[in-house]
Design a protein around this motif. Structure first.
Motif, PDB file in Angstrom:
ATOM      1  N   ALA A  27       0.832  -1.202   0.000  1.00  0.00           N
ATOM      2  CA  ALA A  27       0.000   0.000   0.000  1.00  0.00           C
ATOM      3  C   ALA A  27       0.867   1.253   0.000  1.00  0.00           C
ATOM      4  N   ALA A  30       2.227   1.850  -3.309  1.00  0.00           N
ATOM      5  CA  ALA A  30       1.178   2.303  -4.228  1.00  0.00           C
ATOM      6  C   ALA A  30       0.755   3.742  -3.964  1.00  0.00           C
ATOM      7  N   TYR A  32      -0.029   5.118  -0.690  1.00  0.00           N
ATOM      8  CA  TYR A  32      -0.782   5.351   0.539  1.00  0.00           C
ATOM      9  C   TYR A  32       0.151   5.754   1.667  1.00  0.00           C
ATOM     10  N   ASN A 365      -2.320  -7.972  -4.383  1.00  0.00           N
ATOM     11  CA  ASN A 365      -3.060  -7.380  -5.494  1.00  0.00           C
ATOM     12  C   ASN A 365      -4.561  -7.364  -5.227  1.00  0.00           C
ATOM     13  N   LEU A 368      -5.192  -4.594  -2.466  1.00  0.00           N
ATOM     14  CA  LEU A 368      -5.101  -3.241  -3.035  1.00  0.00           C
ATOM     15  C   LEU A 368      -6.297  -2.945  -3.936  1.00  0.00           C
ATOM     16  N   GLY A 369      -6.810  -3.967  -4.609  1.00  0.00           N
ATOM     17  CA  GLY A 369      -8.016  -3.777  -5.413  1.00  0.00           C
ATOM     18  C   GLY A 369      -9.211  -3.371  -4.577  1.00  0.00           C
ATOM     19  N   TYR A 371      -9.026  -1.711  -1.662  1.00  0.00           N
ATOM     20  CA  TYR A 371      -8.807  -0.317  -1.268  1.00  0.00           C
ATOM     21  C   TYR A 371      -9.206   0.638  -2.397  1.00  0.00           C
ATOM     22  N   GLN A 372      -8.770   0.319  -3.619  1.00  0.00           N
ATOM     23  CA  GLN A 372      -9.053   1.216  -4.737  1.00  0.00           C
ATOM     24  C   GLN A 372     -10.540   1.303  -5.017  1.00  0.00           C
ATOM     25  N   SER A 373     -11.247   0.182  -4.897  1.00  0.00           N
ATOM     26  CA  SER A 373     -12.689   0.211  -5.151  1.00  0.00           C
ATOM     27  C   SER A 373     -13.404   1.081  -4.125  1.00  0.00           C
ATOM     28  N   LEU A 375     -12.023   3.662  -2.487  1.00  0.00           N
ATOM     29  CA  LEU A 375     -11.701   5.062  -2.786  1.00  0.00           C
ATOM     30  C   LEU A 375     -12.505   5.573  -3.975  1.00  0.00           C
ATOM     31  N   ASN A 376     -12.842   4.652  -4.899  1.00  0.00           N
ATOM     32  CA  ASN A 376     -13.657   5.025  -6.058  1.00  0.00           C
ATOM     33  C   ASN A 376     -15.143   4.922  -5.709  1.00  0.00           C
TER      34      ASN A 376
END
Length: 389
Positions: A27, A30, A32, A365, A368-369, A371-373, A375-376
């Protein structure tokens, strides 16, 4: 967009370091900013040296005094309000309960709740336990009613149980099988010369099958097997189910088993082993030691329970036995002790399985996917629990 901030809530610093530090590093890489809220005992300097911001807290594990838990909740609310994380990542049941409440009160935008197994309370029998389980389910059902939240489970059965109990909705549950294992750090090495070593590496809890392991060791030794039977792991005095240190020392003094206490050098410890054994009847997620042992090409003997049978396939890379069954444990260990070729065959199959399904790159992976979802705006992730898994 400013640097997103993620806060990990883990009860013990050593557990964060052994089970979650690789995710935190990824993270960080990436983009964070990583904060770690934990009780500091032995790994605080390592956490800070890794570039993570360490936030010492007083949260303890296990059920406790309601007034003390209320104090912990207040502490977490203050912490979340002060540091304003974009995502909080809670690990284990108690932190999930208190952390999610604190996140709601502090208006944290997104929550990840990671169940590292459902534990004794979800799996044990007995009237008192069943009553407590019902209370806990009701509390979690109300607590986890959060829109931008994802729940990580380590095996499909845990996910099914949470959904069937209406604690979470199916679309919130994500399956990530275990904490992952570094296949370059944990790699095959031939065991040292001398008698074969049968290893049980875990917290020293009765529910990890420690008593059954000791009895199997006595039986096998009485049958003339020249093997070393080794326990390694910390005495977890915060858990009422712990094996007392005095008992471990007595076994060691009477030559029933060896006890190597807690070890930080697990690749070297596993290199000494010919067979790795975990006769657990605890509510596991996916035991990390079985992943690490398989990565090191060691055959397994473990119980046919959720999590354990995700990594141990009976007759392929080890043997599955019924919980608490000393006879089956003894016979399975004996099959491997008398057949070094079978040890090698099963060990190779386990290594191939880890490379194919359980590497830490896959876990990182997937996490992190998530986390990104979140944040989106909480969009869908791609590792939703498969009901057919």
């Amino acid at each position: 967009m400013s640097q997103p901030r993620i806060l990990f809530l883990v009860s013990e610093d050593w557990y964060f370091w052994s089970h979650r530090a690789h995710v935190a590093r990824a993270a960080q890489a990436a983009g964070y900013e990583v904060l770690v809220a934990t009780r500091v005992s032995s790994c605080g300097e390592k956490i800070e040296a890794a570039g993570f911001r360490l936030l010492p807290i007083t949260v303890s594990r296990g059920a406790g005094n309601p007034f003390r838990e209320l104090g912990t909740l207040r502490e977490l609310v203050r912490l979340y309000r002060q540091h304003k994380p974009d995502i909080v990542h809670h690990v284990a049941v108690k932190n999930i309960f208190l952390g999610t409440l604190a996140a709601r009160l502090a208006r944290v935008p997104a929550v990840v709740n990671a169940f590292a197994g459902l534990g004794h309370l979800f799996t044990a029998d007995g009237l008192k336990t069943r009553v407590m389980r019902g209370v806990l389910r009701t509390i979690l059902r109300r607590t986890l009613n959060v829109s931008r939240m994802r729940v990580i489970v380590q095996n499909a059965e845990d996910g099914d149980e949470l959904v069937q109990a209406r604690i979470v909705r199916p679309e919130q549950v994500l399956l990530i099988r275990g904490a992952g294992v570094c296949t370059t750090t944990f790699k095959p090495q031939p065991p040292a010369a001398g008698p074969p070593v049968v290893l049980l590496a875990a917290r020293m809890l009765w529910s990890k099958g420690v008593g059954q392991f000791v009895e199997a060791a006595r039986r096998l030794r009485s049958r003339g097997h020249d093997a070393r039977f080794v326990l390694t792991g910390r005495v977890d005095e915060a858990n009422p189910n712990h094996v007392p240190r005095a008992q471990l020392l007595q076994w060691r003094e009477e030559h029933d088993v060896e006890w190597w206490d807690h070890r930080d050098d697990m690749p070297q410890v596993l290199a000494t082993a010919s067979i790795v054994c975990l006769p657990t009847f605890y509510g596991e997620g996916l035991p990390r030691v079985l992943l690490e042992a398989s990565a090191c090409a060691k055959p397994l003997v473990t119980t046919d329970m959720r999590g354990c049978h995700d990594i141990c396939r009976d007759g392929v890379n080890g043997f599955l036995i019924p919980p608490r069954d000393v006879d089956a444990l003894t016979e399975s260990l004996e099959k491997l002790l008398v057949n070094p070729d079978l040890q090698r065959q099963m060990g190779d199959a386990g290594r191939a399985m880890v490379l194919r399904e359980f590497s830490d790159d896959q876990v990182v992976n997937q996490t992190l996917g998530i986390y990104q979802s979140l944040l989106n705006d909480g969009g869908p992730a791609e590792v939703l629990l498969s009901r057919a898994a």
